[in-house]
Design a protein around this motif. Structure first.
Motif, PDB file in Angstrom:
ATOM      1  N   LEU A   3      38.888  36.530  37.758  1.00  0.00           N
ATOM      2  CA  LEU A   3      39.609  37.075  36.610  1.00  0.00           C
ATOM      3  C   LEU A   3      39.416  38.585  36.520  1.00  0.00           C
ATOM      4  CD1 LEU A   3      41.378  36.207  34.288  1.00  0.00           C
ATOM      5  CD2 LEU A   3      39.330  35.822  32.948  1.00  0.00           C
ATOM      6  N   ARG A   4      40.476  39.311  36.818  1.00  0.00           N
ATOM      7  CA  ARG A   4      40.446  40.772  36.709  1.00  0.00           C
ATOM      8  C   ARG A   4      40.574  41.172  35.236  1.00  0.00           C
ATOM      9  NH1 ARG A   4      44.310  39.580  40.261  1.00  0.00           N
ATOM     10  NH2 ARG A   4      45.918  40.534  38.983  1.00  0.00           N
ATOM     11  N   PRO A   5      40.017  42.321  34.857  1.00  0.00           N
ATOM     12  CA  PRO A   5      40.097  42.753  33.454  1.00  0.00           C
ATOM     13  C   PRO A   5      41.536  42.853  32.937  1.00  0.00           C
ATOM     14  CG  PRO A   5      38.482  44.070  34.622  1.00  0.00           C
ATOM     15  CD  PRO A   5      39.168  43.217  35.656  1.00  0.00           C
ATOM     16  N   SER A   6      42.472  43.326  33.751  1.00  0.00           N
ATOM     17  CA  SER A   6      43.859  43.453  33.291  1.00  0.00           C
ATOM     18  C   SER A   6      44.477  42.084  33.001  1.00  0.00           C
ATOM     19  CB  SER A   6      44.705  44.205  34.326  1.00  0.00           C
ATOM     20  OG  SER A   6      44.717  43.500  35.556  1.00  0.00           O
ATOM     21  N   VAL A   7      44.137  41.082  33.792  1.00  0.00           N
ATOM     22  CA  VAL A   7      44.644  39.727  33.565  1.00  0.00           C
ATOM     23  C   VAL A   7      44.030  39.158  32.288  1.00  0.00           C
ATOM     24  CG1 VAL A   7      44.709  37.370  34.473  1.00  0.00           C
ATOM     25  CG2 VAL A   7      45.118  39.298  35.999  1.00  0.00           C
ATOM     26  N   ARG A   8      42.744  39.356  32.111  1.00  0.00           N
ATOM     27  CA  ARG A   8      42.064  38.884  30.909  1.00  0.00           C
ATOM     28  C   ARG A   8      42.699  39.513  29.668  1.00  0.00           C
ATOM     29  NH1 ARG A   8      38.407  41.220  28.167  1.00  0.00           N
ATOM     30  NH2 ARG A   8      37.717  42.588  29.829  1.00  0.00           N
ATOM     31  N   GLN A   9      43.012  40.812  29.724  1.00  0.00           N
ATOM     32  CA  GLN A   9      43.637  41.494  28.588  1.00  0.00           C
ATOM     33  C   GLN A   9      45.017  40.907  28.285  1.00  0.00           C
ATOM     34  OE1 GLN A   9      43.487  45.539  29.928  1.00  0.00           O
ATOM     35  NE2 GLN A   9      41.390  45.853  29.198  1.00  0.00           N
ATOM     36  N   ARG A  10      45.798  40.636  29.330  1.00  0.00           N
ATOM     37  CA  ARG A  10      47.121  40.031  29.114  1.00  0.00           C
ATOM     38  C   ARG A  10      46.990  38.656  28.469  1.00  0.00           C
ATOM     39  NH1 ARG A  10      48.080  41.653  34.644  1.00  0.00           N
ATOM     40  NH2 ARG A  10      49.028  43.693  34.549  1.00  0.00           N
TER      41      ARG A  10
END
Length: 178
Positions: free
Chosen positions: A75-82
């Protein structure tokens, strides 16, 4: 439910990510190319009693790829934020009609559907069921599904399609060799 979209992956979020068929292959096919198709998917899988007519499919695509990444990658931070942004959207709310029937409502049904899908994905990855998410063994399929078989050894997303094709290939190979 129409035959236009595949069902039966075991969870709503898994059926949703299958709208990009044959992901990562030369046969990749988008089942949600426009708002009308996204509306048809919501009508087929969503809780709403009346047809949903989205004006855009962009959030659906972004959510689908974020859910797919959540289920398959680190889980990349940008995916988690989305995912967190979509999960914070209002979900459909139940209401009882004067006839005693349950109806689901939302001020923005497409956004509520995205929130519902992300909630389902987050629930899946934090549950023991996640250990039973499998990738279809079909050489051109790759769809994810929840293996609910007792021994936990299911290989195909659909016995009728991918499983049948594999069995036909095995039969033809044996017939040709023999």
């Amino acid at each position: 439910m129409t035959d236009r979209f595949r069902a039966g992956a075991g969870r709503l979020c898994l059926d949703f990510i299958r709208t990009l068929r044959h992901r990562g292959t030369s046969s990749e096919a988008e089942e949600l190319p426009d708002p009308a198709a996204w509306g048809a998917w919501i009508d087929a899988f969503g809780p709403f009693a009346t047809p949903v007519r989205p004006t855009s499919v962009d959030d659906a695509w972004v959510a689908r790829e974020a859910i797919h990444s959540l289920l398959t990658d680190s889980l990349r931070p940008s995916v988690r934020q989305r995912l967190n942004r979509f999960a914070a959207l209002p979900v459909p709310a139940p209401s009882l009609t004067t006839a005693g029937e349950l109806r689901w409502q939302a001020s923005d049904p497409p956004s509520a559907m995205v929130a519902l899908l992300v909630h389902d994905a987050l629930d899946l990855v934090t549950s023991p069921e996640f250990a039973r998410v499998r990738r279809c063994a079909g050489p051109t399929c790759g769809a994810l599904f929840l293996d609910t078989s007792r021994p936990g050894t299911r290989r195909w997303c659909s016995m009728e399609i991918c499983g049948n094709q594999a069995k036909k290939s095995t039969y033809r190979a044996k017939a040709t060799a023999g």
